[in-house]
Design an enzyme around this catalytic site. Structure first.
Site, short mmCIF file in Angstrom:
data_model
loop_
_atom_site.label_atom_id
_atom_site.label_comp_id
_atom_site.label_asym_id
_atom_site.label_seq_id
_atom_site.Cartn_x
_atom_site.Cartn_y
_atom_site.Cartn_z
N GLU A 143 16.75 4.91 -11.71
CA GLU A 143 16.66 5.31 -13.11
C GLU A 143 17.99 4.91 -13.77
O GLU A 143 19.05 5.40 -13.39
CB GLU A 143 16.45 6.83 -13.22
CG GLU A 143 15.24 7.34 -12.44
CD GLU A 143 13.93 7.01 -13.11
OE1 GLU A 143 13.95 6.72 -14.33
OE2 GLU A 143 12.88 7.06 -12.45
N GLU B 244 -9.58 11.93 19.69
CA GLU B 244 -9.64 12.59 18.38
C GLU B 244 -8.84 11.73 17.41
O GLU B 244 -7.65 11.50 17.61
CB GLU B 244 -9.05 14.00 18.46
CG GLU B 244 -9.69 14.89 19.52
CD GLU B 244 -11.05 15.42 19.09
OE1 GLU B 244 -11.34 15.37 17.88
OE2 GLU B 244 -11.80 15.89 19.96
N GLU C 237 10.28 1.59 -20.74
CA GLU C 237 11.56 1.76 -20.05
C GLU C 237 12.15 0.35 -19.91
O GLU C 237 11.85 -0.38 -18.98
CB GLU C 237 11.35 2.46 -18.71
CG GLU C 237 10.79 3.87 -18.90
CD GLU C 237 10.30 4.53 -17.63
OE1 GLU C 237 10.63 4.03 -16.53
OE2 GLU C 237 9.58 5.54 -17.72
N GLU D 51 -18.16 14.01 12.25
CA GLU D 51 -16.90 13.37 12.64
C GLU D 51 -17.15 11.87 12.57
O GLU D 51 -17.66 11.26 13.49
CB GLU D 51 -16.48 13.83 14.04
CG GLU D 51 -16.23 15.34 14.07
CD GLU D 51 -16.05 15.91 15.48
OE1 GLU D 51 -15.87 15.11 16.42
OE2 GLU D 51 -16.10 17.14 15.63
N HIS E 58 -14.01 10.99 18.45
CA HIS E 58 -14.27 12.24 17.72
C HIS E 58 -13.28 12.39 16.56
O HIS E 58 -12.52 11.48 16.24
CB HIS E 58 -14.14 13.44 18.67
CG HIS E 58 -15.33 13.63 19.55
ND1 HIS E 58 -16.21 14.68 19.40
CD2 HIS E 58 -15.80 12.91 20.59
CE1 HIS E 58 -17.16 14.60 20.31
NE2 HIS E 58 -16.93 13.53 21.06
N HIS F 49 7.17 0.61 -16.37
CA HIS F 49 6.72 1.37 -17.54
C HIS F 49 7.22 0.59 -18.77
O HIS F 49 8.42 0.39 -18.93
CB HIS F 49 7.27 2.79 -17.52
CG HIS F 49 6.66 3.64 -16.44
ND1 HIS F 49 7.37 4.57 -15.72
CD2 HIS F 49 5.40 3.68 -15.96
CE1 HIS F 49 6.57 5.14 -14.84
NE2 HIS F 49 5.37 4.62 -14.97
N HIS G 248 13.77 1.76 -13.39
CA HIS G 248 13.11 2.58 -14.41
C HIS G 248 14.12 3.10 -15.43
O HIS G 248 15.28 2.70 -15.45
CB HIS G 248 12.38 3.75 -13.73
CG HIS G 248 11.09 3.37 -13.08
ND1 HIS G 248 9.87 3.69 -13.59
CD2 HIS G 248 10.85 2.68 -11.94
CE1 HIS G 248 8.92 3.23 -12.80
NE2 HIS G 248 9.50 2.60 -11.79
#
Length: 1308
Positions: free
Chosen positions: A319, A730, A111, A536, A639, A108, A226
């Site tokens: 931070e 699946e 910062e 599906e 599936h 950022h 940060h």
């Protein structure tokens, strides 16, 4: 401020590397005094950042540091990285390089503490190493440290010193937090829990560069620095619920992440208190100074999660200060606060376990082996030399190394202590025999699969190429994809269809084999079926990915090459293409599940326990016939809706949810596990916690009926009615996921898909042979004692019987023969070969003939031809039967069996562009009255790049929506050109030297209203406003469709030829459609129309024989538009008058909207004519206009035969088509003297080039010239029959072709 996450970028960008030769210029004497006092007095802006990093590097000895850039920001600022490690250079051959650590700051832009602190850290490390600080020397001798002080340098330059981020005042973006395109970089990474699309990587080049960098390196540990609080945050940064705060989103390595976060926080004087007392959040506390990211607040698209989920890297977010951009006066204190924490964090890269994975035979390191830790659902992979570093907290672990082609190895009870990593080496035993190179021949040892890693043409240890085509493929797009790969890889593919769906869509299957189309005796056959339930969709996309993966890696990747050479693979992406077209992305409805007759195909097969009363559907019949025709051994039905492998039986006699065991229950469990154990999420067994919180499948597998009862299912029918063992897989809880999630599904399933296919080589295989003649016996029975499930032999007597390891009594029997029984021991290393020779008990015979191997050829790519070669090509194609030769040498596997609706057309065009991105470009010219796109497809070797010297041709269809044959012909033409590019030399050269623009549907609204087989109906002829668009091409055009064509195509005045396709008869008309006394350039226009008609098998006969007009006679099949159907406002009249482009209209059939069954014959009739237009556009006269200094003159007017005008383009180019004969040409330019020339065009095969050298005149003189041009005409006669030489040859410059822009003329 916190958060992170990642995914592989679409295309890796090259690292911008600036390797520096650094020499020491300063020496420091004590820690903390490594630079002068001034270093803490200010922030480094712009180029100061690079200078500061160079100075930091120079603080150390030579060879310690290297400065380079991984890319650039939006505004072009370099993203500097300083690498620090002892002995810079290539990695040592033994792989004993230190683990990689990266620290990224200033993500950022506002910062800023991190930006400065990382520069101070770099100085500290370099200077400390120079002065011999034991701790720092040890660190850099064993670790590769990368420091990236500013990921968002653009944002930093916008940010304001002293802005602590406590206020939202000021215009958006003013704070500098985001990049220059307003994108938050820490919300721009792909996210496993994503709710929407991340920004396109073009919007965030900083993120793209970082992702590429991560992919190129094996980072083990990372810190993302940060500001805005004082705390160490760790993954995950978000959760599936995306609750703003309070959800602890735990990773599988939660203990490791807490350990790393505490290591940082405990050494930071403020962070360790857990109470930063930041203004506005005075009461906020963090136990031990650390927090789970999502528990603090939810960050979607963050970088730290990306590192963990998609790379081997563990990243935490730090931070550093409450104030985001504190005054520079605080920088010294911030450095002192973070110095010890930063160094300690880097040191933690050495915890856990480390070592090598090597081949037990050769001793070489094995790259990309998987390292898995029991109880932790997060694997890492080995580096280039088989090296790995796996971060773990102190404890006792069982660790497994796995690599395809090797036996997995688990080492138990590995003790990890506090401090340096425990060394653990793995020596893996190959599961297949290697090829032994010899000076005279290659000797292959017997094995289930021959490992061809040392054969010519293969490259051992090369990373396999992963698929790139991740998007939802609608049917037209899927067709193009399949035909493309069948066309590009003819030696290993065969595309075929099982039949048609209810709505007449082809049921495609792609065969992949080293001998496609041939059953090789002894080679097992395998199939995957996807999309049985239309909604599906993951299976459909995975099978397309798998096709791409197998094709692109055959011959280079040993695993893929072995598999394709030893297995005949059949992949059916969609069993229910009709249902798919009804389903919707992101919708979890049942819409699209069933076929078009509304029957569930997975309840439509004959069942052993229940009578299925529903009528058997076309899709079911086609698949059953297929299964009976091929000797399939193993199969999976893909599936969606859960995450589990389901195996037979699917139902039981009572119809209850109870375990319904098949005779081969052990085999089914083994093959199901082979899939699930490669999919870590599936293997956990708790797939859809939010939807089905109580559902649990041990190891990710389940008996079908035990889960729920499915009568009429396909997998049971396979097992009971054929030799094939099938399971149902699946693939995920979401049936139709968003497109952005498709790469994740491939990543989760790619190893499973391959490993499951390999199971076809387990158990017993062999031949049953006749003792008399040695021939194979068809339909002999192979039975295994105590397993009530016999299999039968195929045509050449070959059989395959899947079995788990063990000892079996196996019997081969056949009618007319005495049975033979053998005791067989099956091992886990692949199928054991057991042949049976049976003696006849009666005069039975079997005369099955063996099939031969098929040959396939490969056409070499064509290099860019020279101008002379191209002129020869145009002559050859213009000769009698020239185009027939082109067509005979072309691939034409096109699917012209149905019409494309607007939706299908759009998907088809997108599919072409995605499959042939280098020669296609799709643009939207505008919208119809009902807001449908009017698509324009350009086909060229440089799509969307203007090249004035190349001729440009336009094909337009669908001006009348009730006549859509032209639309289908143009789609076929487009795919024909794409399929044959770089395959057919003539097509390749035509595409390379022509700009082809195709507008397939000018009136999409009318097309949607028209009805197939309506031969005379006017329904759909007009647009949605009831306007016949072919009467609206005027300077006051009222309809959006005509305006789109006029503004974006015709008024550009850069086309040499236009061909419009319509319906209602069989002829070609030429301008004008309006009644006029004379037609300028009539002979040329008529010539173009005749050329089309003469290449059509019946059109030139002039007898359309249309109903109600059976006696109609059109000489030569050609007529002036006004003589056939006079009207005002036509497209071709406007094209000639205002676009300076000749246009003809082709009427393709008497019936406006004939049956789709006629499309193949209509394509066959028109194909040669359409291609002849691509040849013709390279004829005529072309050249350039220049002044005496050689400067090109654009916008000069070329006047032909006192009437037709064209304008020169950029570069002074012009191009005009002319009929055979004598033509006068004048060149006029404002401020220059007019030039005149006359040419005789005898055969129109080779174009003529002219360079009009126009001398400058006074502007008044030019006006007078235009009024009395005959007085000033410097008449030049050029009589030529093909030679470019002339009486004025000394006046003309010989111009060679350039790669400059064009819209009008050709390279010759």
């Amino acid at each position: 401020t916190s958060g992170s996450r990642c995914m592989e970028p679409a295309s890796p960008s090259a690292c911008v590397s600036a390797s520096l030769s650094l020499s020491a210029t300063t020496t420091t004497t004590s820690a903390g005094a490594e630079a002068d006092e001034g270093q803490f007095s200010r922030y480094y802006h712009e180029e100061e950042l690079g200078s500061a990093l160079r100075e930091a590097a120079a603080a150390g000895p030579p060879g310690l540091a290297r400065l380079f850039s991984i890319g650039s920001s939006v505004e072009g600022r370099p993203l500097w990285v300083l690498r620090l490690t002892a002995g810079l250079g290539p990695p040592p051959p033994d792989g004993n390089a230190g683990p990689d650590v990266k620290l990224v700051g200033n993500m950022h832009g506002d910062e800023t503490v991190s930006r400065q602190v990382l520069i101070y850290l770099a100085r500290e490390l370099a200077a400390g190493y120079r002065r011999g600080d034991p701790r720092l020397v040890r660190l850099l001798n064993t670790t590769d440290v990368y420091v990236l002080p500013s990921l968002n340098p653009d944002g930093f330059e916008r940010a304001r010193e002293g802005d602590c981020g406590l206020s939202d005042s000021g215009p958006p973006g003013a704070s500098g937090r985001d990049n220059s395109r307003g994108r938050d970089l820490n919300r721009s990474f792909p996210d496993q829990f994503s709710t929407g699309e991340p920004p396109a990587l073009d919007e965030v080049p900083e993120v793209r560069a970082l992702m590429d960098w991560i992919r190129r390196n094996k980072f083990v540990l990372s810190g993302n620095l940060h500001g805005g609080s004082v705390v160490a945050s760790y993954p995950f940064d978000d959760s599936p619920e995306h609750k703003a705060t309070g959800i602890y989103s735990k990773t599988s390595d939660d203990e490791v992440f807490k350990y790393l976060a505490k290591a940082y926080a405990s050494n930071h004087p403020i962070m360790k208190t857990g109470a930063p007392h930041c203004p506005g959040d005075e009461d906020e506390t963090f136990k031990d100074g650390i927090t789970n990211g999502a528990h603090w607040y939810d960050v979607e698209g963050g970088m730290q999660d990306y590192n963990y989920v998609w790379a081997n890297c563990f990243e935490i977010t730090l931070e550093l200060s409450c104030c985001k951009y504190p005054p520079a006066s605080q920088l010294r204190q911030e450095w002192e606060n973070n110095r010890e924490s930063l160094i300690t964090l880097i040191e933690k890269v050495h915890i856990g376990v480390k070592g090598f994975v090597k081949d037990s035979v050769t001793g070489s390191g094995l790259e990309n082996a998987t390292i898995s830790v029991a109880g932790i659902n997060h694997n890492i992979t080995t580096g280039r030399f088989g090296d790995f570093h796996r971060l773990l907290v102190p404890g006792t672990y069982n660790i497994t190394a796995v690599l395809t082609g090797y036996m997995p190895l688990t080492i138990n009870n590995i003790i990890v202590k506090e401090g340096p990593a425990t060394k653990v080496n793995f020596s893996l035993r190959p599961t297949v025999a290697s090829v032994i190179p010899d000076t005279t021949e290659m000797v292959v040892t017997a094995s289930t699969v021959a490992l061809l890693s040392n054969l010519p043409g293969t490259q051992p240890f090369q990373q396999p190429i992963q698929p790139k085509d991740f998007h939802h493929h609608h049917f037209p797009d899927m067709e193009i994809f399949l035909r493309r790969f069948a066309n590009e890889y003819p030696n290993i593919t065969r595309l075929y269809s099982l039949g048609k769906s209810v709505e007449s869509r082809e049921l495609y299957v792609m065969e992949i084999s080293d001998n496609p189309g041939v059953h090789e005796p002894g080679e097992p056959e395998f199939k995957y079926i996807g999309n049985m339930h239309g909604n599906e969709v993951v299976g459909r996309e995975l099978l397309l990915n798998l096709i791409e993966y197998l094709c692109k890696n055959f011959g280079t990747d040993p695993e893929v090459t072995d598999l394709v050479r030893s297995t005949r693979i059949h992949l059916m992406p969609s069993m229910n293409p009709d249902g798919y077209e009804k389903a919707q992305e992101g919708k979890e409805y049942v819409i699209g599940r069933n076929n078009s007759n509304n029957f569930d195909l997975n309840r439509n097969f004959p069942d052993q326990f229940f009578q299925i009363t529903d009528p058997t559907q076309p899709e079911t019949i086609a698949v059953m016939s297929w299964m009976k025709s091929y000797p399939f051994v193993l199969s999976a039905n893909l599936h969606g809706g859960s995450l589990v492998v389901n195996y037979p039986f699917d139902d039981d006699e009572q119809g209850l949810a109870t375990y319904s065991k098949s005779p081969d229950d052990a085999v089914f469990q083994q093959i199901a596990l082979s899939y699930s154990k490669e999919n870590s999420q599936m293997f956990q067994g708790r797939p859809c916690k939010n939807m089905y919180p109580n559902e649990y499948f041990p190891h990710g597998i389940t008996n079908g009926a035990s889960w729920y009862n499915v009568p009429g299912g396909m997998q049971d029918w396979n097992y009971l009615q054929t030799n094939c063992f099938e399971v149902t897989i699946e693939l995920g809880c979401v049936k139709y996921p968003f497109e952005k999630d498709l790469p994740k599904f491939w990543e989760q399933n790619r190893r499973s898909l391959i490993q499951f296919m390999k199971q076809v080589h387990q158990g017993v295989k062999g031949f049953v042979l006749d003792a008399t003649d040695g021939r194979g016996i068809l339909n002999a029975t192979i039975s295994v004692a105590e397993i009530n499930h016999p299999v039968t032999t195929y045509k050449t007597g070959d059989y395959w019987r899947l079995l788990v390891p063990g000892t079996y009594k196996i019997t081969a029997s056949a009618r007319g023969y005495n049975p033979v029984t053998k005791n067989v021991t099956v091992k886990s290393e692949g199928a054991i070969q057991v042949n049976f020779t049976l003696v006849r008990s009666s005069a039975d015979s079997n005369n099955e003939s063996k099939k031969g191997k098929g040959d396939s050829t490969n056409t070499d790519d064509v290099s860019d031809p020279t101008t002379k070669e191209f002129e020869t090509l145009i002559k050859d194609l213009s000769a009698e039967n020239g185009l027939e030769g082109l067509m005979l040498r072309s691939s034409s596997i096109l699917a012209l069996y149905r019409y494309h609706s607007y939706k299908d057309l759009s998907e088809f065009l997108r599919g072409l562009v995605m499959n042939y991105p280098h020669i296609t470009n799709l643009t939207n010219l505008g919208q119809s009255s009902e807001y449908r796109h009017i698509w324009s497809l350009e086909i060229s070797n440089k799509p969307n790049i203007s090249e004035p010297e190349e001729p440009k041709i336009r094909f337009v269809a669908g001006i009348h929506g009730n006549a859509p044959v032209g639309t289908e012909l143009l789609l076929a033409l487009a795919e024909f050109l794409c399929l044959n590019y770089k395959k057919n030399p003539a097509v390749t050269q035509l595409v390379d030297r022509t700009r082809i623009v195709i507008v397939p549907s000018l009136n999409p609204d009318g097309r949607e209203r028209a009805q197939e087989k309506d031969c005379t109906s006017k329904r759909g002829q007009t647009n949605a406003h009831g306007k016949d668009l072919d009467t609206d091409f005027t300077n006051n055009a009222s309809q959006p469709e005509t305006k789109a064509i006029i503004e974006n195509l015709i008024q550009k005045q850069d086309f040499s030829l236009s061909v419009a396709l319509d319906g209602g008869s069989v002829l070609v008309t030429y301008p004008y459609d309006k009644p006029v006394q004379t037609v300028e350039n009539k002979e040329t226009l008529k010539h173009l129309a005749s050329l089309y008609a003469n290449n059509h098998p019946s059109m030139h006969m002039g007898q359309p024989s249309c109903p109600n007009k059976s006696d109609e006679n059109i000489p030569g099949g050609v007529m002036r538009g006004a003589e056939w159907h006079s009207h005002l406002g036509s497209m071709k009249d406007y094209s000639v008058t205002y676009g300076h482009c000749p246009e003809i209209t082709v009427y393709t059939s008497c019936c406006y909207f004939p049956s789709a069954a006629q499309l193949p014959s209509l394509w066959a009739e028109n194909k040669k004519s359409l291609l002849s237009m691509l040849v013709e556009v390279h004829k005529g006269v072309h050249g350039f206009v220049k002044d005496k200094t050689g400067k090109p003159i654009s916008k000069a007017v070329i006047v032909l035969n006192e009437g037709i005008k064209v304008h020169t383009k950029e570069g002074g180019y012009f191009h005009v088509l002319l009929a055979p004969g004598v033509h006068n040409i004048n060149a006029i330019a404002d401020g220059y003297q007019q030039q005149h020339s006359q040419v005789r065009n005898s055969d129109l095969v080779v174009p003529y080039e002219f360079s009009f050298l126009i001398s400058n005149r006074h502007k008044d003189g030019f006006h007078r010239l235009r009024q009395h041009h005959d007085e000033y005409e410097d008449e030049i006669r050029m009589m030529s029959t093909g030679s470019k030489k002339s009486l004025l040859s000394h006046e003309f410059q010989d111009e060679t072709d350039t790669e400059e822009e064009t819209l009008y003329s050709s390279k010759h």
